[in-house]
Every structure is written in structure tokens, then in C-alpha cells.
Design an enzyme around this catalytic site. Structure first.
Site, PDB file in Angstrom:
ATOM      1  N   ALA A  14      -2.347   9.971   8.617  1.00 50.68           N
ATOM      2  CA  ALA A  14      -1.030   9.327   7.796  1.00 50.68           C
ATOM      3  C   ALA A  14      -1.635   8.851   6.451  1.00 50.68           C
ATOM      4  CB  ALA A  14      -0.415   8.001   8.497  1.00 50.68           C
ATOM      5  N   CYS A  15      -0.578   9.022   5.328  1.00 52.86           N
ATOM      6  CA  CYS A  15      -0.762   8.490   4.153  1.00 52.86           C
ATOM      7  C   CYS A  15      -1.274   7.072   4.162  1.00 52.86           C
ATOM      8  CB  CYS A  15       0.433   8.652   3.363  1.00 52.86           C
ATOM      9  SG  CYS A  15       0.487   7.878   1.747  1.00 52.86           S
ATOM     10  N   PRO A  16      -2.386   6.758   3.286  1.00 53.37           N
ATOM     11  CA  PRO A  16      -2.850   7.389   2.406  1.00 53.37           C
ATOM     12  C   PRO A  16      -4.132   8.018   2.756  1.00 53.37           C
ATOM     13  CG  PRO A  16      -3.645   5.158   2.377  1.00 53.37           C
ATOM     14  CD  PRO A  16      -2.692   5.319   3.512  1.00 53.37           C
TER      15      PRO A  16
END
Length: 78
Positions: A14-16
Site C-alpha cells: 500500500a501507499c507509500p
């Protein structure tokens, strides 16, 4: 699909993390080389477009197939 020099698999991250891993990979590459990134994070298309715009790297293509996003990024000249 276009030729690439390095492939980075950031599926299920998942981001980042996808952006951070891509940034690290690009930093080890020569100017003009192409990085292929495979991601599953739904925000990845916008994130990678913004990342390339801010860093000067060239987003050559951004595609989606079966829930996977594939980006080709050309390393900027340094």
C-alpha cells in the site's frame, strides 16, 4: 509492451511503499533506462503520475489489467 531494464514487483503493497520502492530502484539506474513497476494499490495510477511529474522522470505508459497496474518509467537525465 516496450522493453525495460529493471522490473519492480510491488503487488500487495500500500501507499507509500510502491512509490518509495520505485524511487529507490530509479536511483540505482542510469539516465534513460526504463523501470517496469507492477502494483495492485488502487491509488497507484495517480500516485505514479504525480511522482513522475514532481521528479522529472517520464511516465511512458500506465495500464491496468485484471486489477494489476503496470507502469513504465524512464529515468530522467541527471
Amino acid at each position: 509492451m516496450m522493453n525495460y531494464d529493471v522490473e519492480l514487483d510491488v503487488r500487495r503493497l500500500a501507499c507509500p511503499l510502491p512509490i518509495l520502492r520505485a524511487k529507490k530502484s530509479l536511483s540505482t539506474m542510469n539516465s534513460g533506462q526504463v523501470l517496469k513497476v507492477v502494483a495492485t494499490d488502487k491509488g497507484a495510477p495517480k500516485d505514479f503520475a504525480d511522482f513522475c511529474k514532481k521528479t522529472g522522470n517520464e511516465l511512458l505508459s500506465s495500464t491496468e489489467e485484471n486489477g494489476e497496474f503496470v507502469f513504465l518509467i524512464r529515468r530522467r537525465a541527471v
